[in-house]
Design a protein around this motif. Structure first.
Motif, mmCIF file in Angstrom:
data_model
loop_
_atom_site.group_PDB
_atom_site.id
_atom_site.type_symbol
_atom_site.label_atom_id
_atom_site.label_comp_id
_atom_site.label_asym_id
_atom_site.label_seq_id
_atom_site.Cartn_x
_atom_site.Cartn_y
_atom_site.Cartn_z
ATOM 1 N N UNK A 21 15.023 -2.102 -13.488
ATOM 2 C CA UNK A 21 13.989 -2.273 -12.478
ATOM 3 C C UNK A 21 12.885 -3.073 -13.141
ATOM 4 N N UNK A 22 12.379 -4.087 -12.462
ATOM 5 C CA UNK A 22 11.237 -4.809 -13.007
ATOM 6 C C UNK A 22 10.335 -5.277 -11.878
ATOM 7 N N UNK A 23 9.045 -5.360 -12.232
ATOM 8 C CA UNK A 23 8.057 -5.723 -11.228
ATOM 9 C C UNK A 23 6.774 -6.159 -11.917
ATOM 10 N N UNK A 24 6.041 -7.032 -11.261
ATOM 11 C CA UNK A 24 4.704 -7.425 -11.726
ATOM 12 C C UNK A 24 3.675 -6.564 -10.992
ATOM 13 N N UNK A 25 2.607 -6.237 -11.717
ATOM 14 C CA UNK A 25 1.538 -5.414 -11.157
ATOM 15 C C UNK A 25 0.201 -6.080 -11.435
ATOM 16 N N UNK A 26 -0.745 -5.872 -10.530
ATOM 17 C CA UNK A 26 -2.085 -6.398 -10.775
ATOM 18 C C UNK A 26 -2.651 -5.725 -12.014
ATOM 19 N N UNK A 27 -3.365 -6.473 -12.786
ATOM 20 C CA UNK A 27 -3.940 -5.962 -14.029
ATOM 21 C C UNK A 27 -5.222 -5.195 -13.707
ATOM 22 N N UNK A 28 -5.020 -4.017 -13.117
ATOM 23 C CA UNK A 28 -6.121 -3.166 -12.676
ATOM 24 C C UNK A 28 -5.692 -1.712 -12.828
ATOM 25 N N UNK A 29 -6.640 -0.785 -12.808
ATOM 26 C CA UNK A 29 -6.258 0.627 -12.858
ATOM 27 C C UNK A 29 -5.291 1.006 -11.727
ATOM 28 N N UNK A 30 -5.481 0.434 -10.555
ATOM 29 C CA UNK A 30 -4.576 0.718 -9.443
ATOM 30 C C UNK A 30 -3.165 0.224 -9.753
ATOM 31 N N UNK A 78 -4.227 -12.912 -14.126
ATOM 32 C CA UNK A 78 -2.853 -12.690 -14.595
ATOM 33 C C UNK A 78 -2.453 -11.240 -14.398
ATOM 34 N N UNK A 79 -1.206 -11.028 -14.025
ATOM 35 C CA UNK A 79 -0.662 -9.688 -13.843
ATOM 36 C C UNK A 79 -0.011 -9.200 -15.135
ATOM 37 N N UNK A 80 0.384 -7.939 -15.158
ATOM 38 C CA UNK A 80 1.244 -7.468 -16.239
ATOM 39 C C UNK A 80 2.620 -7.198 -15.648
ATOM 40 N N UNK A 81 3.620 -7.207 -16.486
ATOM 41 C CA UNK A 81 5.012 -7.085 -16.057
ATOM 42 C C UNK A 81 5.604 -5.834 -16.685
ATOM 43 N N UNK A 82 6.332 -5.068 -15.891
ATOM 44 C CA UNK A 82 6.989 -3.865 -16.376
ATOM 45 C C UNK A 82 8.484 -4.001 -16.129
ATOM 46 N N UNK A 83 9.266 -3.614 -17.117
ATOM 47 C CA UNK A 83 10.722 -3.602 -16.963
ATOM 48 C C UNK A 83 11.226 -2.268 -17.484
#
Length: 154
Positions: A21-30, A78-83
């Motif tokens: 599973x991978x997705x980009x997320x906004x670089x914020x606490x949310x 820029x977002x962060x990416x999680x995999x």
């Protein structure tokens, strides 16, 4: 002693990815909060119940690494990416950000009172079977691997 930074090929040999599973997320606490929740949910869907030790451990690692990406790896716009990768031998979590000049120490400080930062990496060190940092363009990827305990049902 836990390892630091093997290549991606090493992970593929050890974990033999079955699902990911991978997705980009906004670089914020949310964004960090959403990443943590989706990791827990995905692991549950893959047969690792919410209250199971593997789900709890990987979710806690996701919370720490995502928070670090937001706090220390944030680059405006820029977002962060999680995999998340599940293999027959365990789960690997990767969190990537685009900030190149701030790299975590490969060994967290041993005295948390002596330094204001790095305390979360003590948690990562304690919970992960292995963890490390790899360069990526742009930025870096911090990863952690967790193998299920023998009593953990699959």
């Amino acid at each position: 002693m836990k390892s630091a930074t093997p290549s991606d090929r090493h992970m593929q040999k050890c974990l033999a990815p079955a699902r990911s599973f991978e997705m980009r997320f906004t670089s914020s606490p949310r964004g960090a909060r959403l990443a943590r929740r989706l990791v827990a949910h995905r692991l549950h869907e893959w047969g690792h119940p919410y209250e199971g030790s593997l789900n709890e451990t990987v979710t806690l690692l996701a919370a720490e690494l995502a928070a670090n990406a937001v706090r220390h790896g944030h680059v405006p716009g820029r977002d962060f990416h999680l995999r998340l990768i599940e293999g027959r031998d365990g789960v690997r979590l990767e969190v990537s950000d685009t900030r190149t000049e701030r790299l975590p120490e490969s060994r967290p400080p041993q005295d948390p009172a002596a330094d204001e930062s790095g305390r979360g990496l003590l948690l990562v060190e304690a919970l992960a079977d292995r963890w490390g940092v790899e360069p990526r363009s742009p930025g870096k990827c911090v990863w952690a691997e967790v193998r299920p305990s023998p009593a953990t049902p699959r």
